[in-house]
Design a protein around this motif. Structure first.
Motif, PDB file in Angstrom:
ATOM      1  N   ASP A 187      62.086  31.962   4.172  1.00 25.45           N
ATOM      2  CA  ASP A 187      63.443  31.321   3.841  1.00 25.45           C
ATOM      3  C   ASP A 187      64.616  32.068   4.662  1.00 25.45           C
ATOM      4  OD1 ASP A 187      62.275  29.546   1.964  1.00 25.45           O
ATOM      5  OD2 ASP A 187      61.861  31.233   0.619  1.00 25.45           O
ATOM      6  N   GLU A 188      65.531  31.081   5.073  1.00 26.60           N
ATOM      7  CA  GLU A 188      66.364  31.303   5.955  1.00 26.60           C
ATOM      8  C   GLU A 188      66.148  32.306   7.265  1.00 26.60           C
ATOM      9  OE1 GLU A 188      69.105  29.933   5.767  1.00 26.60           O
ATOM     10  OE2 GLU A 188      68.709  29.812   3.670  1.00 26.60           O
ATOM     11  N   ASP A 237      63.518  39.416   8.980  1.00 25.80           N
ATOM     12  CA  ASP A 237      63.971  38.741   7.532  1.00 25.80           C
ATOM     13  C   ASP A 237      65.432  38.774   7.485  1.00 25.80           C
ATOM     14  OD1 ASP A 237      62.158  39.109   4.737  1.00 25.80           O
ATOM     15  OD2 ASP A 237      64.263  39.061   4.461  1.00 25.80           O
ATOM     16  N   ASP A 274      59.318  36.194   7.780  1.00 32.01           N
ATOM     17  CA  ASP A 274      59.843  35.814   6.415  1.00 32.01           C
ATOM     18  C   ASP A 274      59.952  34.249   6.905  1.00 32.01           C
ATOM     19  OD1 ASP A 274      60.872  35.442   3.978  1.00 32.01           O
ATOM     20  OD2 ASP A 274      62.836  35.761   4.944  1.00 32.01           O
TER      21      ASP A 274
END
Ligand SMILES: [Mg+2]
Length: 204
Positions: A15-16, A148, A13
């Protein structure tokens, strides 16, 4: 997308996980005279006008969010150690970036990844990531890993492709204590160096 079917597959992933999304989004909102308060693990409920106790209506928050992806997501800082870990892992595994982002963000996102030396195949998804992940995992014979920050995506992959090694990573230290987590279902590691070692132990 040119996967080497004999090698393990790593689905990562953005984002973050590879990028400090909340930080970048917060700065973008400040430029618009708004505040992003990190007091819960949420997006649209964290946007305030300065001095107010009620967050902006969620539909207005959504407009700023889409604008950020269109206009501002190139300003995000990379998560410490992420690019180095991917570089090491890519010597043994296919690395694919699997991100939930609106379609117009594709070019900005690809440029951001390239600028931070994470120029791997990029797949844009909407909704839970399990079905998309399962389709890619079927293309390789080796083991697969999914990383994630969001429980919804981790649970979705557990359901669609239960053989995949799942790791939860939350890059922003402010969010780490707030993020919902279930370490009995998905291993949680917030440090990229430690995560790289755990992935190597799982797939190599
Ligand atoms: Mg994410």
């Amino acid at each position: 997308m040119g996967l080497d079917t004999r090698r393990p597959l790593l689905l990562v992933d953005v984002d973050e996980v590879l990028g400090l999304f909340m930080q970048g989004f917060g700065r973008f909102l400040e430029d618009r005279g708004l505040e992003f308060r990190v007091d819960r693990f949420a997006l649209f409920q964290n946007i305030y006008r300065p001095g107010e106790d009620q967050h902006l209506p969620v539909d207005q928050g959504k407009i700023h969010f889409d604008d950020f992806f269109r206009l501002g997501c190139g300003d995000m800082e990379p998560a410490p150690g992420g690019a180095e870990a991917l570089r090491a892992l890519s010597e043994h595994a296919n690395v694919v970036i699997l991100t939930n982002a609106p379609g117009p963000a594709r070019m900005a996102r690809a440029r951001w990844l390239g600028r931070h030396r994470m120029d791997y195949p990029l797949v844009l998804n909407t909704g839970p990531k399990g079905p998309q992940a399962a389709g890619m995992v079927r293309q390789v014979r080796g083991p697969a890993v999914f990383i994630d920050d969001l429980m919804s995506n981790l649970d979705s992959v557990a359901q669609s492709a239960p053989q995949v090694h799942r790791f939860q990573m939350v890059a922003d230290p402010r969010l780490q204590p707030l993020a919902p987590t279930a370490p009995n279902r998905h291993r949680r590691i917030d440090d990229w160096d430690e995560l790289r070692q755990a992935i190597e132990a799982a797939i190599l």
